[in-house]
Write a protein that holds these residues in place. Structure first.
Motif, PDB file in Angstrom:
ATOM      1  N   PRO A  43       0.833  -1.196   0.000  1.00  0.00           N
ATOM      2  CA  PRO A  43       0.000   0.000   0.000  1.00  0.00           C
ATOM      3  C   PRO A  43       0.873   1.253   0.000  1.00  0.00           C
ATOM      4  O   PRO A  43       2.048   1.199   0.368  1.00  0.00           O
ATOM      5  CB  PRO A  43      -0.771  -0.113   1.319  1.00  0.00           C
ATOM      6  CG  PRO A  43       0.086  -0.933   2.202  1.00  0.00           C
ATOM      7  CD  PRO A  43       0.938  -1.813   1.332  1.00  0.00           C
ATOM      8  N   GLY A  44       0.297   2.353  -0.402  1.00  0.00           N
ATOM      9  CA  GLY A  44       1.039   3.608  -0.370  1.00  0.00           C
ATOM     10  C   GLY A  44       2.040   3.690  -1.506  1.00  0.00           C
ATOM     11  O   GLY A  44       1.995   2.938  -2.469  1.00  0.00           O
ATOM     12  N   LEU A  45       2.979   4.601  -1.372  1.00  0.00           N
ATOM     13  CA  LEU A  45       3.881   4.925  -2.476  1.00  0.00           C
ATOM     14  C   LEU A  45       5.265   4.297  -2.345  1.00  0.00           C
ATOM     15  O   LEU A  45       6.107   4.462  -3.221  1.00  0.00           O
ATOM     16  CB  LEU A  45       4.034   6.446  -2.584  1.00  0.00           C
ATOM     17  CG  LEU A  45       2.734   7.191  -2.867  1.00  0.00           C
ATOM     18  CD1 LEU A  45       2.957   8.698  -2.802  1.00  0.00           C
ATOM     19  CD2 LEU A  45       2.193   6.810  -4.224  1.00  0.00           C
ATOM     20  N   ASP A  46       5.500   3.587  -1.278  1.00  0.00           N
ATOM     21  CA  ASP A  46       6.809   2.985  -1.078  1.00  0.00           C
ATOM     22  C   ASP A  46       7.126   1.999  -2.205  1.00  0.00           C
ATOM     23  O   ASP A  46       6.312   1.153  -2.535  1.00  0.00           O
ATOM     24  CB  ASP A  46       6.805   2.263   0.281  1.00  0.00           C
ATOM     25  CG  ASP A  46       8.002   1.356   0.461  1.00  0.00           C
ATOM     26  OD1 ASP A  46       7.849   0.306   1.106  1.00  0.00           O
ATOM     27  OD2 ASP A  46       9.081   1.708  -0.042  1.00  0.00           O
ATOM     28  N   ARG A 102       1.984   0.565  -5.168  1.00  0.00           N
ATOM     29  CA  ARG A 102       1.019   1.670  -5.198  1.00  0.00           C
ATOM     30  C   ARG A 102      -0.434   1.198  -5.174  1.00  0.00           C
ATOM     31  O   ARG A 102      -1.261   1.668  -5.947  1.00  0.00           O
ATOM     32  CB  ARG A 102       1.262   2.547  -6.431  1.00  0.00           C
ATOM     33  CG  ARG A 102       2.645   3.119  -6.387  1.00  0.00           C
ATOM     34  CD  ARG A 102       2.806   4.334  -7.221  1.00  0.00           C
ATOM     35  NE  ARG A 102       4.214   4.502  -7.522  1.00  0.00           N
ATOM     36  CZ  ARG A 102       4.706   5.196  -8.516  1.00  0.00           C
ATOM     37  NH1 ARG A 102       3.899   5.825  -9.325  1.00  0.00           N
ATOM     38  NH2 ARG A 102       5.998   5.265  -8.703  1.00  0.00           N
ATOM     39  N   GLN A 103      -0.701   0.324  -4.262  1.00  0.00           N
ATOM     40  CA  GLN A 103      -2.082  -0.100  -4.072  1.00  0.00           C
ATOM     41  C   GLN A 103      -2.740   0.832  -3.058  1.00  0.00           C
ATOM     42  O   GLN A 103      -2.206   1.078  -1.995  1.00  0.00           O
ATOM     43  CB  GLN A 103      -2.119  -1.526  -3.523  1.00  0.00           C
ATOM     44  CG  GLN A 103      -1.549  -2.564  -4.480  1.00  0.00           C
ATOM     45  CD  GLN A 103      -2.404  -2.708  -5.703  1.00  0.00           C
ATOM     46  OE1 GLN A 103      -3.551  -3.129  -5.631  1.00  0.00           O
ATOM     47  NE2 GLN A 103      -1.858  -2.371  -6.859  1.00  0.00           N
ATOM     48  N   ALA A 160       4.579   4.723   6.870  1.00  0.00           N
ATOM     49  CA  ALA A 160       3.155   5.081   6.830  1.00  0.00           C
ATOM     50  C   ALA A 160       2.265   3.930   7.253  1.00  0.00           C
ATOM     51  O   ALA A 160       1.058   3.944   7.007  1.00  0.00           O
ATOM     52  CB  ALA A 160       2.794   5.514   5.412  1.00  0.00           C
ATOM     53  N   LEU A 179      -2.015   3.589   6.843  1.00  0.00           N
ATOM     54  CA  LEU A 179      -2.464   2.740   5.740  1.00  0.00           C
ATOM     55  C   LEU A 179      -3.130   1.468   6.244  1.00  0.00           C
ATOM     56  O   LEU A 179      -4.159   1.045   5.726  1.00  0.00           O
ATOM     57  CB  LEU A 179      -1.277   2.408   4.829  1.00  0.00           C
ATOM     58  CG  LEU A 179      -0.721   3.597   4.048  1.00  0.00           C
ATOM     59  CD1 LEU A 179       0.602   3.234   3.383  1.00  0.00           C
ATOM     60  CD2 LEU A 179      -1.709   4.082   3.009  1.00  0.00           C
ATOM     61  N   ARG A 217      -5.080  -2.134 -13.736  1.00  0.00           N
ATOM     62  CA  ARG A 217      -5.345  -1.071 -12.773  1.00  0.00           C
ATOM     63  C   ARG A 217      -6.738  -0.488 -12.920  1.00  0.00           C
ATOM     64  O   ARG A 217      -7.461  -0.299 -11.962  1.00  0.00           O
ATOM     65  CB  ARG A 217      -4.327   0.052 -12.955  1.00  0.00           C
ATOM     66  CG  ARG A 217      -2.944  -0.315 -12.495  1.00  0.00           C
ATOM     67  CD  ARG A 217      -2.896  -0.385 -11.007  1.00  0.00           C
ATOM     68  NE  ARG A 217      -1.883  -1.268 -10.511  1.00  0.00           N
ATOM     69  CZ  ARG A 217      -0.965  -0.926  -9.617  1.00  0.00           C
ATOM     70  NH1 ARG A 217      -0.943   0.300  -9.135  1.00  0.00           N
ATOM     71  NH2 ARG A 217      -0.100  -1.793  -9.201  1.00  0.00           N
ATOM     72  N   LEU A 244       7.696  10.545  -0.268  1.00  0.00           N
ATOM     73  CA  LEU A 244       7.321   9.694  -1.402  1.00  0.00           C
ATOM     74  C   LEU A 244       6.297  10.373  -2.306  1.00  0.00           C
ATOM     75  O   LEU A 244       6.261  10.140  -3.509  1.00  0.00           O
ATOM     76  CB  LEU A 244       6.779   8.351  -0.907  1.00  0.00           C
ATOM     77  CG  LEU A 244       7.869   7.389  -0.442  1.00  0.00           C
ATOM     78  CD1 LEU A 244       7.258   6.202   0.287  1.00  0.00           C
ATOM     79  CD2 LEU A 244       8.696   6.908  -1.617  1.00  0.00           C
ATOM     80  N   CYS A 251       7.070  10.693  -6.217  1.00  0.00           N
ATOM     81  CA  CYS A 251       6.206  10.043  -7.210  1.00  0.00           C
ATOM     82  C   CYS A 251       5.396  11.053  -8.014  1.00  0.00           C
ATOM     83  O   CYS A 251       4.510  10.676  -8.774  1.00  0.00           O
ATOM     84  CB  CYS A 251       5.272   9.044  -6.545  1.00  0.00           C
ATOM     85  SG  CYS A 251       6.143   7.644  -5.826  1.00  0.00           S
ATOM     86  N   ASN A 271      -3.339   9.712  -3.146  1.00  0.00           N
ATOM     87  CA  ASN A 271      -2.172   8.847  -2.989  1.00  0.00           C
ATOM     88  C   ASN A 271      -1.302   9.235  -1.810  1.00  0.00           C
ATOM     89  O   ASN A 271      -0.385   8.525  -1.444  1.00  0.00           O
ATOM     90  CB  ASN A 271      -1.282   8.940  -4.246  1.00  0.00           C
ATOM     91  CG  ASN A 271      -1.955   8.376  -5.461  1.00  0.00           C
ATOM     92  OD1 ASN A 271      -2.169   7.182  -5.570  1.00  0.00           O
ATOM     93  ND2 ASN A 271      -2.324   9.246  -6.378  1.00  0.00           N
ATOM     94  N   LEU A 293      -2.019   9.700   1.341  1.00  0.00           N
ATOM     95  CA  LEU A 293      -2.422   9.256   2.672  1.00  0.00           C
ATOM     96  C   LEU A 293      -1.279   8.623   3.449  1.00  0.00           C
ATOM     97  O   LEU A 293      -0.685   7.636   3.036  1.00  0.00           O
ATOM     98  CB  LEU A 293      -3.572   8.241   2.547  1.00  0.00           C
ATOM     99  CG  LEU A 293      -4.009   7.563   3.846  1.00  0.00           C
ATOM    100  CD1 LEU A 293      -4.599   8.571   4.808  1.00  0.00           C
ATOM    101  CD2 LEU A 293      -5.012   6.447   3.565  1.00  0.00           C
ATOM    102  N   GLY A 294      -0.980   9.212   4.605  1.00  0.00           N
ATOM    103  CA  GLY A 294       0.042   8.657   5.477  1.00  0.00           C
ATOM    104  C   GLY A 294       1.479   8.947   5.073  1.00  0.00           C
ATOM    105  O   GLY A 294       2.418   8.657   5.812  1.00  0.00           O
ATOM    106  N   GLU A 295       1.676   9.515   3.891  1.00  0.00           N
ATOM    107  CA  GLU A 295       3.047   9.630   3.376  1.00  0.00           C
ATOM    108  C   GLU A 295       3.639  11.027   3.426  1.00  0.00           C
ATOM    109  O   GLU A 295       4.838  11.185   3.229  1.00  0.00           O
ATOM    110  CB  GLU A 295       3.064   9.171   1.902  1.00  0.00           C
ATOM    111  CG  GLU A 295       2.420   7.824   1.634  1.00  0.00           C
ATOM    112  CD  GLU A 295       3.392   6.665   1.779  1.00  0.00           C
ATOM    113  OE1 GLU A 295       4.437   6.830   2.436  1.00  0.00           O
ATOM    114  OE2 GLU A 295       3.097   5.587   1.245  1.00  0.00           O
ATOM    115  N   ARG A 335       6.952  12.155   5.416  1.00  0.00           N
ATOM    116  CA  ARG A 335       7.415  11.039   6.220  1.00  0.00           C
ATOM    117  C   ARG A 335       8.849  10.616   5.920  1.00  0.00           C
ATOM    118  O   ARG A 335       9.707  10.667   6.780  1.00  0.00           O
ATOM    119  CB  ARG A 335       6.465   9.856   6.032  1.00  0.00           C
ATOM    120  CG  ARG A 335       6.517   8.886   7.151  1.00  0.00           C
ATOM    121  CD  ARG A 335       5.265   8.044   7.220  1.00  0.00           C
ATOM    122  NE  ARG A 335       4.211   8.640   8.013  1.00  0.00           N
ATOM    123  CZ  ARG A 335       4.219   8.713   9.342  1.00  0.00           C
ATOM    124  NH1 ARG A 335       5.222   8.239  10.030  1.00  0.00           N
ATOM    125  NH2 ARG A 335       3.211   9.249   9.983  1.00  0.00           N
TER     126      ARG A 335
END
Lengths: 134, 322, 581
Positions: free
Chosen positions: A14-17, A43-44, A69, A73, B104, C124, C128, C136, C138-140, C143
């Motif tokens: 999840p997220g952008l990692d 990127r889910q 995060a 998440l 997607r 991030l 990105c 996108n 959320l939470g980032e 960080r």
């Protein structure tokens, strides 16, 4: 299991990692342990993860997060699963999780936290035991 | 008679409730006790869906194309089911199912249901299994079901035979070109798609395909059979969807083809069930083991053993599910 | 007296029979557990061809006669100078929260003696190409680095760099890849605003998009379109920012993602070749732009000898490629310019018994010091804890580095292993294997082809899995993880008294504050100017011969947000497809 039933696991980031070494290793490893692994890549969004978990009728959801995060998440994924009547699907979290956050994750409802160095076998056995119990 | 759990699942699936639908699919796929009765209950609700088979070699961009097609069909008011089939590991029995990764747009659409299936090493039974899952999606109101597999094995070719329209996806730059396609594919394919058409060599692949088709005669309805697309940019996808819609609309198939399909289906179902019951019976009363021992110490051979075991079996009754 | 190769090989055979085998038998083991190397092992060893001199082609022994930091090492010790990790004049890698949070952090560091420029980690969301109010995000937000949504944010960071520390006097490093063009544009805009000639700016943007597809995952556009963007940044840098480095090509990330040493070297070379080719295709003379390429810390395992050999092989291989294949004549074009090398990599540290990571980092520092770099003991021991580096860990890291330099004298000899039968044969072996792998990639159409067909990303994932299996099977041993974990072992850890200066409250509220700033920005700016500049960008992006940088600079000045700019490019270039396993 009496039938041809296989254990199905969703492995998602999840997220952008973008560091997916851990997720890929666990995906390969669970496949070699005889599981069917639905690997959805980077990127889910939490919404996508919840949908995938339900459509694929998985026995467990594995989230891999290294960006810090994880609390936000994971909370969102758990909330969405609950909202869609799928709170019985155990959610596992792996990646870079500081010790102090492990309790917080468990309080949110995470079934298990598996950080670096956990043998794949242990994760597989954990999931299999949850399936037996269900 | 179906028990309550099955009934709830069947009802939920017909209502297109996602969790029930997904769970029903799992049980049917795994042949859980009661599955045939469940399919019997579902069958009256089916018949509307058209099944499109998508196959081709790895790297052809099938999943991305399926994603585009799904989006296009949804835009035209359809509800689309996608079954993405990937091989199981012959060693562990597990599988890595990663086709969703490329879908997607489809994955976020409320009008699309995607299900990943592994081949599970069940030779011959896979085509039927996929057909059954497609029926469940049909009953749930998905009027178009895309079945996507890699066309490198006999299994996968069997799967797409279950489809009403079969599409083979090729891509420029794959060494042997069209010749590399499994022999069986040319016969069963209705359409050929040259994907990644922005690459060099796309026209040549199209020419190769047309050359091979010229030998087998034109499409009986005079429909176009070869298309170029770029799943990444979307080029050519609309034309392809038009062609697929036209063909899908011509289904139900000719009477002969439909009869043949149903005949084959009944036989397959029967054969699988017979084999299952025989195995249960023989494993249950130890005669199989005894026969095997006899072979190992030279008192018999596999052929005689099979013949005599069959002769012993008075009937195939019973063998109800545990 | 010079012996012939035959004599030595015969003597070795006799030795095996008479000395080794009896001992192996005596200890009842299957084979001799260690190796020994002789002159025969190094094959046809031509010193001048294989090694040469430090500072001369093929640079096996090092880039320079001595490194810059070494010139002042003794003086620095007497003055008590703190050499920040990495010998560039950018400070410690840092970044978090909003630009205001980060600026304040930088000022606090300056108050404690930090003199370098900003070495910026971006969050991030920024990496990105999204804004902080995107779903996108959320939470980032804020960080893993600082949140930059617009030029306004960027400018705020540099409020900490004025006067003696203005941007013509300190170097800026940006760990940014896919939206690198936007960040560079912001830097150019800042210099213009401050009346500082662009030619005086120094620093290094990471700008290595190919490794993102292989190992790190912060890509936006498909590989070919991403290379077009790289070309534009390259040309822009050479023309307008001649003092800046162009990129920091990462073998490091590829190794951390699980690649073997040979894959690391081959894939890095392939990527480097692809970038060089962009410059050549754009009409730039190789000697003009290749000297501005840098590499990001080759290294990444505990195997000391192999990592030393690897550095030597990497320098030699790159030098040969740039000279022979691309025809360069400037020695600086042929060097592997990296701020650090041979450190063990963060994946070599363990979460279990973390203090052991100090020993590990010292081993990495030794390898680095013996292969042409400063012997830095990196990373700090608490790296795997995921809580940032504490001040204790940084102090230990610095002292370990100092001990290696000043007490052990590691850096008093250049390429101390040159001529070693073992080391030369190992260097040849690694280079040879990497050449083979590189040839395979060239056969796929080079780095871009080997990414498009999924080969490089899958190869790395496969290697990562194989390593995991070896660890779980105890074929690869990791102390405290899969061996020596019995109940008699002490699970040592240290109470980390002083935490990082990243305020956790700032982290918590960063997303909210950043969204508020974005809303304010959008109210205050001229929408007309923004859409005008975005449309001009779209026009230039569609023309593959145009350079998008000037248009991006205009967008940045008009206060278009980072995502707005990246979205225009998404519209023209499309988005990269995810890589299938």
């Amino acid at each position: 299991m009496a039938s041809d039933r296989k254990v199905r696991v969703l492995v998602a980031k999840p997220g952008l990692d973008g560091h997916d070494r851990g997720a890929r290793v666990i995906a390969y490893g669970l496949r070699d342990a005889g599981f069917e692994v639905i690997y959805t890549g980077l990127r889910q969004s939490p919404e996508q993860i919840a949908r995938e978990a339900i459509q694929e009728d998985v026995d467990a959801v594995g989230l891999s997060i290294l960006s810090g995060a994880h609390l936000a998440l994971t909370a969102k994924v758990l909330e969405l699963l609950r909202d869609q009547g799928a709170q019985d699907i155990p959610v596992l979290v792996g990646g870079l999780i500081p010790e102090r956050d492990k309790d917080a994750l468990r309080k949110l409802g995470v079934a298990g936290v598996f950080t670096a160095g956990t043998p794949i076998r242990e994760v597989a056995e954990f999931i299999a035991s949850r399936v037996e119990a269900a | 008679m179906l028990d309550e759990t099955w009934q709830r699942l069947v009802q939920g699936a017909c209502d297109a409730e996602p969790r029930a639908l997904a769970r029903l699919i799992s049980r049917v796929e795994s042949r859980e006790a009661g599955w045939q009765q469940a399919m019997q209950a579902l069958y009256p609700h089916t018949g509307r869906a058209r099944i499109l088979g998508i196959t081709g070699s790895p790297g052809a961009g099938k999943s991305s194309l399926a994603d585009r097609l799904a989006a296009g069909f949804v835009a035209r008011g359809h509800r689309v089911g996608i079954i993405a089939v990937d091989p199981s590991s012959p060693f562990s029995g597990g599988a890595l199912l990663g086709d969703r990764l490329r879908m997607r747009d489809a994955a976020t659409s409320a009008a699309v249901f995607i299900r990943s299936m592994a081949t599970r090493g069940s030779l011959g039974g896979l085509a039927q299994g996929t057909r059954d899952v497609a029926r469940v999606l049909d009953a749930a109101g998905y009027d178009l079901v895309l079945i996507e597999t890699v066309g490198v094995g006999q299994d996968e070719i069997e799967i797409v035979k279950a489809a009403d329209v079969v599409m083979v996806v090729c891509v420029p730059g794959q060494g042997d070109g069209v010749q590399a396609l499994k022999a069986g594919i040319m016969e069963i394919a209705d359409l050929f798609v040259v994907n990644k058409a922005d690459r060099d060599g796309a026209d040549r692949v199209e020419a190769d395909i047309r050359g091979m088709l010229a030998l087998s005669g034109d499409d009986p309805d005079g429909l176009e059979r070869v298309f170029q697309t770029s799943a990444v940019s979307g080029a050519g996808v609309d034309a392809l969807i038009d062609a697929l819609s036209t063909r899908a609309a011509r289904v139900p198939l000719s009477a002969d083809r439909a009869l043949e399909r149903s005949r084959e289906e009944v036989l397959v179902l029967m054969e699988r069930e017979i084999a299952r019951r025989v195995r249960v019976r023989l494993e249950g009363d130890g005669r199989l083991e005894e026969a095997v021992r006899n072979i190992r110490c030279g008192r018999s051979d596999p052929y005689s053993a099979a013949e005599s075991l069959l002769a012993d079996l008075a009937s195939f009754e019973g063998g109800a599910h545990e | 007296m010079q012996r012939t190769r035959d004599e030595i090989e015969r003597a070795e055979e006799a030795w095996r029979r008479e000395v080794v085998e009896p001992r192996v038998e005596r200890f009842k083991i299957p084979e001799c557990p260690i190796r020994f190397y002789t002159p025969a092992s190094a094959g046809d060893f031509d010193f001048l061809e294989k090694v040469g001199f430090p500072g001369q082609y093929p640079f096996t022994a090092g880039n320079h006669a001595f490194e810059a930091w070494r010139a002042y090492a003794e003086a620095g010790a007497k003055l008590g100078v703190r050499p920040d990790y990495g010998a560039s004049s950018a400070g410690r890698y840092s970044g978090y929260g909003t630009a205001e949070d980060y600026r304040d952090y930088l000022r606090a560091m300056q108050a404690r003696g930090s003199r370098g420029g900003p070495n910026v980690a971006f969050d991030l969301v920024t990496q990105c190409g999204f804004d902080s109010d995107s779903p996108n995000a959320l939470g980032e937000v804020g960080r893993v680095g600082v949140a930059i949504d617009s030029y306004r944010d960027f400018r705020v960071i540099y409020e900490a760099f004025t006067g003696e520390r203005d941007i013509d006097k300190v170097a800026s490093n940006f760990t940014i890849n896919a939206p690198c063009a936007v960040i560079l544009a912001m830097l150019a805009a800042l210099a213009e605003e401050r009346g500082i000639p662009l030619a005086k700016l120094r620093g290094t943007p990471q700008n290595d998009i190919l490794k993102e597809f292989i190992a790190r995952g912060t890509y936006i556009y498909p590989p070919r379109e991403s290379m077009r963007l790289f070309r534009d940044t390259l040309v822009f840098c050479r023309r307008h920012l001649p003092g800046m480095n162009v990129n920091s090509i990462g073998g490091y990330h590829i190794r951390e993602a699980g690649a073997t040493r040979v894959q690391d070297l081959a894939f890095s070379m392939a990527n480097g070749i692809a970038y060089l080719q962009e410059g050549v295709d754009a009409g730039l003379p190789i000697d003009d732009f290749a000297p501005k390429f840098t590499f990001n810390a080759f290294g990444g395992s505990m195997q000391v000898y192999h990592e030393i050999a690897f550095q030597r092989a990497a320098r030699r291989m790159w030098a040969r490629i740039v000279k022979e294949r691309f025809g360069a004549s400037d020695p600086h074009a042929m060097m592997v310019r990296q701020p650090a090398g041979a450190h063990i990599g963060c994946t070599s540290t363990t979460l279990q018994r973390p203090l052991n990571n100090i020993a590990r980092s010292v081993i990495g520092g030794m390898a680095c010091g013996m292969s042409g770099g400063m012997p830095a003991a990196y990373p700090p021991f608490d790296e795997p804890l995921g809580l940032g580096h504490s001040q204790e860990s940084i102090q230990l890291q610095l002292d370990a580095t100092r001990i290696m330099i000043y007490e052990a004298g590691i850096s008093d000899v250049a390429d101390p292993w040159a001529g070693s039968y073992f080391m030369e044969s190992l260097t040849d072996e690694i280079e040879g294997a990497a050449q083979q792998e590189l040839a395979r990639i060239e056969g796929m159409g080079g780095a871009v082809g080997a990414i498009e067909n999924g080969y490089m990303p899958r190869a790395v994932a496969q290697s990562a899995y194989e390593r995991q299996k070896r660890v779980e099977a105890q074929e690869d041993l990791v102390v405290g993880v899969n061996c020596f974990t019995g109940e008699n072992e002490l699970e040592l850890s240290l109470n980390r008294a002083s935490e990082e200066l990243y305020d956790p409250e700032h982290l918590r509220s960063a997303e909210e504050r950043q969204r508020a700033k974005l809303a304010l920005l959008k109210r205050e700016r001229s929408e007309a100017a923004v859409s005008h500049s975005l449309r001009a960008l779209e026009r230039d992006a569609k023309d593959s011969d145009a350079n998008v940088m000037p248009a991006i600079v205009e967008c940045v000045k008009s206060e278009a947000t980072l995502q707005e700019i990246c979205d225009v490019l998404r519209g023209v270039f499309g988005e990269a497809e995810p890589v299938k396993l």
